[in-house]
Design a protein around this motif. Structure first.
Motif, PDB file in Angstrom:
ATOM      1  N   ARG A 133      -6.216  -6.078  -3.665  1.00 55.69           N
ATOM      2  CA  ARG A 133      -6.051  -5.276  -2.446  1.00 55.69           C
ATOM      3  C   ARG A 133      -4.605  -5.313  -1.980  1.00 55.69           C
ATOM      4  O   ARG A 133      -3.999  -6.394  -1.874  1.00 55.69           O
ATOM      5  CB  ARG A 133      -6.955  -5.806  -1.331  1.00 55.69           C
ATOM      6  CG  ARG A 133      -7.253  -4.795  -0.237  1.00 55.69           C
ATOM      7  CD  ARG A 133      -8.274  -3.797  -0.708  1.00 55.69           C
ATOM      8  NE  ARG A 133      -8.415  -2.695   0.246  1.00 55.69           N
ATOM      9  CZ  ARG A 133      -9.142  -1.626   0.002  1.00 55.69           C
ATOM     10  NH1 ARG A 133      -9.791  -1.510  -1.150  1.00 55.69           N
ATOM     11  NH2 ARG A 133      -9.230  -0.648   0.882  1.00 55.69           N
ATOM     12  N   VAL A 134      -4.032  -4.157  -1.704  1.00 56.86           N
ATOM     13  CA  VAL A 134      -2.644  -4.052  -1.252  1.00 56.86           C
ATOM     14  C   VAL A 134      -2.616  -3.388   0.116  1.00 56.86           C
ATOM     15  O   VAL A 134      -3.276  -2.370   0.342  1.00 56.86           O
ATOM     16  CB  VAL A 134      -1.787  -3.220  -2.238  1.00 56.86           C
ATOM     17  CG1 VAL A 134      -0.376  -3.015  -1.686  1.00 56.86           C
ATOM     18  CG2 VAL A 134      -1.726  -3.900  -3.593  1.00 56.86           C
ATOM     19  N   THR A 135      -1.861  -3.986   1.025  1.00 55.28           N
ATOM     20  CA  THR A 135      -1.666  -3.406   2.355  1.00 55.28           C
ATOM     21  C   THR A 135      -0.185  -3.141   2.560  1.00 55.28           C
ATOM     22  O   THR A 135       0.643  -4.037   2.364  1.00 55.28           O
ATOM     23  CB  THR A 135      -2.175  -4.356   3.453  1.00 55.28           C
ATOM     24  OG1 THR A 135      -3.564  -4.629   3.230  1.00 55.28           O
ATOM     25  CG2 THR A 135      -2.017  -3.720   4.830  1.00 55.28           C
ATOM     26  N   LEU A 136       0.162  -1.921   2.925  1.00 55.23           N
ATOM     27  CA  LEU A 136       1.549  -1.516   3.119  1.00 55.23           C
ATOM     28  C   LEU A 136       1.804  -1.156   4.570  1.00 55.23           C
ATOM     29  O   LEU A 136       0.986  -0.484   5.211  1.00 55.23           O
ATOM     30  CB  LEU A 136       1.883  -0.291   2.262  1.00 55.23           C
ATOM     31  CG  LEU A 136       1.836  -0.421   0.741  1.00 55.23           C
ATOM     32  CD1 LEU A 136       2.207   0.916   0.112  1.00 55.23           C
ATOM     33  CD2 LEU A 136       2.767  -1.501   0.259  1.00 55.23           C
ATOM     34  N   SER A 137       2.953  -1.581   5.080  1.00 58.61           N
ATOM     35  CA  SER A 137       3.388  -1.167   6.410  1.00 58.61           C
ATOM     36  C   SER A 137       4.162   0.139   6.298  1.00 58.61           C
ATOM     37  O   SER A 137       4.964   0.323   5.381  1.00 58.61           O
ATOM     38  CB  SER A 137       4.272  -2.240   7.045  1.00 58.61           C
ATOM     39  OG  SER A 137       4.789  -1.785   8.277  1.00 58.61           O
ATOM     40  N   LEU A 138       3.921   1.060   7.244  1.00 60.68           N
ATOM     41  CA  LEU A 138       4.634   2.332   7.275  1.00 60.68           C
ATOM     42  C   LEU A 138       5.480   2.476   8.534  1.00 60.68           C
ATOM     43  O   LEU A 138       5.955   3.557   8.846  1.00 60.68           O
ATOM     44  CB  LEU A 138       3.635   3.499   7.189  1.00 60.68           C
ATOM     45  CG  LEU A 138       2.842   3.599   5.883  1.00 60.68           C
ATOM     46  CD1 LEU A 138       1.825   4.720   5.967  1.00 60.68           C
ATOM     47  CD2 LEU A 138       3.774   3.829   4.704  1.00 60.68           C
TER      48      LEU A 138
END
Length: 410
Positions: A125-130
């Motif tokens: 699982r990958v979580t990216l900040s935008l």
């Protein structure tokens, strides 16, 4: 710890994929916006200021800079700086007639880059900040990834989201720290890269191995003929290009993995590969052979050897000049192109005879280590072991047995 790059497939719903594409489009707009302002500055003042301070000032005027993570915006800024630095270097050498680095296409999706912050990887699982400034209010996205099995890593150092033009899919690329397997060997090996003979390998005990490149050539020729009847950049054209790329990469992975495993078995600690940088620009063999040279995947082979070698504590160097190694006699040192005879045979008037790629590999070994594993021999070298692979899932030379797995014959 050695670093390797993992390519991973992204599994995301259409809404998240649309947000990622929009953020990548913002990166393109920021890149082009910085270039536009620098060009305007040059027209008005006759100078280009690529300092981070000046570029940060320009960034404040670009509304799209709020469309993705702030640290990623700074990495886009640094891409512009590097583009101008490379341009200045070429301009100084008189190698370009352009007045400034070029813009990216308006529909281009630029990579989103993250270095040590702005992302989290938990298993698959990958979580990216935008960032917090997007107009749609989306501050982060999360999705699942999958990469090739059998890779255990300690930490993810860098992550980038890139658009693959060939497959039309968004991919994740992770730079990870891996724990290398202990290697107590002390041996050395040299590799001469080629087209028909993909790798001619010489070990410090004089053993020679060939890895055939004929199947790679056959795959490329087959798909080039298929694409010749298709409209360039059409959906079908891109599909065939993607299949060619995957099949060639598969063969290169099988070949390099087999060679590294052989090096581990033989106690090799260091591999030297001839440096081929600039070969495409320095030779001209005519349109047909030049086209074959330009699709020759030697850089992919070197990169694969480097990261696979790092996993087993084998250093792979490509800092040895390969110039004239294939036309230099390994026994007497005479440089004569005519000594390369039919079917790759190298024969010198001093009595030395060897396959031309073997002769090149021996010269690379001697240049790297100032010693030859077969020095003193004036006759033929030992018969090399030839390794070739069958690819059972493409349109070229299907094996009669229907075996889908690649097979090695030594």
């Amino acid at each position: 710890m050695p670093l390797i790059t993992l390519k991973a497939q992204i599994y995301a719903d259409p809404q998240i994929e649309a947000v990622l594409k929009d953020a990548m489009f913002c990166a393109t707009k920021v890149y082009n916006g910085l270039l536009w302002h620098l060009r305007k500055e040059y027209k008005e003042t006759g100078r280009v200021n690529i300092s981070r301070k000046n570029l940060n000032r320009i960034l404040k005027e670009l509304p799209r800079a709020k469309g993705y993570y702030s640290m990623s915006v700074q990495l886009t800024r640094d891409e512009v700086r590097e583009a101008y630095k490379s341009f200045f270097a070429l301009k100084k050498k008189g190698l370009t007639q352009h007045e400034a680095p070029g813009f990216r296409r308006k529909n281009c999706l630029s990579p989103l880059k993250y270095v040590q912050s702005g992302f989290r990887v938990d298993g698959d699982r990958v979580t990216l900040s935008l960032g917090t400034g997007r107009e749609d209010g989306v501050k982060q996205v999360s999705f699942r990834i999958s990469h090739r099995p059998g890779i255990e890593y300690e930490r993810v150092r860098e992550l980038s989201i890139a658009y693959d033009k060939v497959s039309g899919q968004i991919e994740a690329r992770l730079v990870v720290e891996v724990k290398a397997r202990e290697n107590k060997g002390t041996g050395k090996a040299a590799v001469d890269l080629g087209e028909t003979i993909l790798m001619a390998c010489v070990f410090d005990d004089g053993t020679i191995m060939f890895y055939s490149g004929r199947l790679v050539k056959a795959v490329r020729r087959y798909w080039q003929k298929v694409r010749a009847s298709l409209k360039q950049n059409s959906r079908r054209w891109k599909e065939t290009a993607h299949r060619e790329k995957k099949q060639v990469e598969h063969l290169l992975h099988v070949t390099t993995s087999h060679f590294i495993a052989e090096c581990v078995r033989r106690g090799v600690k260091e591999i030297v590969v001839g440096n081929l940088n600039g070969i495409r620009e320095s030779v001209d063999y005519g349109d047909r052979l030049n086209q074959r040279l330009h699709v020759w995947p030697y850089r992919k082979v070197v990169n694969m050897l480097k990261y696979k070698g790092a996993l087993v504590e084998i250093l792979v160097r490509d800092d040895v000049d390969e110039k004239s190694t294939s036309i230099t006699c390994h026994a007497c040192g005479k440089v004569m192109a005519s000594n390369r005879r039919h079917r790759g045979l190298y024969a010198c008037s001093c009595g030395w005879k060897a396959q031309a790629d073997v002769n090149g590999a021996l010269n690379i070994y001697e240049r790297a280590y100032q010693v030859s594993p077969v020095k003193g021999s004036s006759g033929r070298v030992a018969r090399p072991a030839a390794v070739s692979f069958l690819l059972g899932w493409h349109g070229v030379a299907e094996p009669k047995r229907g075996n889908k797995a690649p097979r090695a014959s030594v």
